[in-house]
Design an enzyme around this catalytic site. Structure first.
Site, PDB file in Angstrom:
ATOM      1  N   CYS A   1      -7.062 140.837  81.932  1.00  0.00           N
ATOM      2  CA  CYS A   1      -6.106 140.103  82.074  1.00  0.00           C
ATOM      3  C   CYS A   1      -5.400 139.939  80.487  1.00  0.00           C
ATOM      4  O   CYS A   1      -6.195 139.183  79.367  1.00  0.00           O
ATOM      5  CB  CYS A   1      -5.989 139.016  82.989  1.00  0.00           C
TER       6      CYS A   1
ATOM      7  N   CYS B   1      -0.395 144.987  81.185  1.00  0.00           N
ATOM      8  CA  CYS B   1      -0.155 144.037  81.628  1.00  0.00           C
ATOM      9  C   CYS B   1      -1.532 145.045  82.624  1.00  0.00           C
ATOM     10  O   CYS B   1      -1.257 146.421  83.095  1.00  0.00           O
ATOM     11  CB  CYS B   1       0.386 144.464  82.317  1.00  0.00           C
TER      12      CYS B   1
HETATM   13  N1  DGL Z   1      -1.004 139.652  82.052  1.00  0.00           N
HETATM   14  C1  DGL Z   1      -1.335 140.700  83.084  1.00  0.00           C
HETATM   15  C2  DGL Z   1      -2.779 141.190  82.981  1.00  0.00           C
HETATM   16  O1  DGL Z   1      -3.304 141.648  82.632  1.00  0.00           O
HETATM   17  C3  DGL Z   1      -1.021 139.387  84.158  1.00  0.00           C
HETATM   18  C4  DGL Z   1      -0.849 139.784  85.402  1.00  0.00           C
HETATM   19  C5  DGL Z   1      -0.146 138.823  86.504  1.00  0.00           C
HETATM   20  O2  DGL Z   1       1.131 138.492  86.097  1.00  0.00           O
HETATM   21  O3  DGL Z   1      -1.225 138.584  87.177  1.00  0.00           O
HETATM   22  O4  DGL Z   1      -2.298 141.743  83.967  1.00  0.00           O
END
Ligand code: DGL
Length: 269
Positions: A186, A76
């Site tokens: 993301c 993440c």
């Molecule tokens: N998959 C997360 C990232 O790479 C998402 C973040 C979120 O939940 O806003 O930042």
């Protein structure tokens, strides 16, 4: 049970997005077992405070340590930006985090314009500013918050017009600025790659998904700590979600895990 070579790797995300990283990890490390934690009840992390993001991440790390993982992948970008430094200070276990792939884009751009699509939380983090200042001197970095996209992926809304419209609103202005690289900052966004490609169309735009370099970094770290699995046991995939298993299950099969996996829905930690 001591932490040994055949113990699993822990991997977590605010939700299902980190599966785009697990896909590459599984390809590169086919004999490793994994425990994946999707904190979907708290998604999106991008709108939470740094303190909240750290608290959620730390709780997941403690959950993993209770299950004797040997290494943790923070799949993440937002949690990497706001938690990984503190976690590394606090815990001896090796961590791998996400890198905003600004460096390769800045190195190879021909137009001198690159686009980055990420969460507000990732852009607020020092890591992004530092990476951009270091590696993208003289390059125009066009940043865009992908508001609503994490929620769309969490709900399994890939092919609906609302999602494509959001993507169009975010990406077209960057194309008009002349970007030739689009960095997906993301881990949820690679699941929207087909829709993104429809928007970039015939233009020569390179879409960068940092999952592959992160998988390589994980492999390097495993080997440097002598933690790689012996390969004499079939790998196991275990999934925990604080949300509902439906979308998670669909994406697990989409990344090529068809059997030998277990999913548990648990209450938010
Ligand atoms: N998959 C997360 C990232 O790479 C998402 C973040 C979120 O939940 O806003 O930042």
């Amino acid at each position: 049970m001591a932490v040994g070579n055949n113990n699993p790797i822990g991997i977590f995300d605010s939700g299902v997005g980190g599966l785009s990283v697990l896909k590459e990890l599984k390809r590169l490390l086919p004999f490793e077992s994994f425990i994946y934690f999707a904190d979907s009840a708290h998604a999106p992390y991008g709108e939470k405070t740094p303190e909240e993001i750290y608290r959620y991440s730390k709780t997941i790390v403690d959950f993993f340590l209770g299950r004797k993982v040997k290494l943790i992948v923070v799949a993440c970008n937002t949690a990497t930006a706001h938690a990984i430094r503190k976690l590394r200070k606090q815990y001896a276990i090796p961590f791998v985090g996400m890198e905003p792939a600004v460096k390769p884009a800045a190195l190879h751009t021909k137009t001198g314009h690159i686009g980055v699509l990420a969460t507000a939380g990732t852009f607020r983090g020092k890591h992004f500013t530092k990476t951009t200042e270091t590696f993208a001197k003289g390059i125009q970095v066009h940043t865009q918050v992908g508001e609503g996209l994490v929620e769309a992926v969490e709900q399994g809304n890939f092919n609906i017009s609302g999602t494509t419209e959001m993507l169009r609103k975010y990406i077209v202005p960057m194309l008009e600025q002349g970007i030739d690289f689009l960095v997906l900052g993301c881990t949820h966004y690679p699941f929207l790659c087909e829709q993104i490609k429809e928007i970039t169309g015939q233009r020569q735009i390179e879409i960068i998904n940092p999952a592959e370099p992160v998988a390589h970094q994980t492999k390097n770290l495993l080997f440097s700590f002598n933690l790689e699995s012996s390969g004499d046991m079939p790998p196991k995939y275990q999934f925990f979600t604080t949300g509902k298993e439906k979308v998670l299950k669909n994406l697990i099969t989409q990344i090529g895990i068809h059997d030998s996996f277990e999913i548990s829905e648990i209450s938010p930690l």
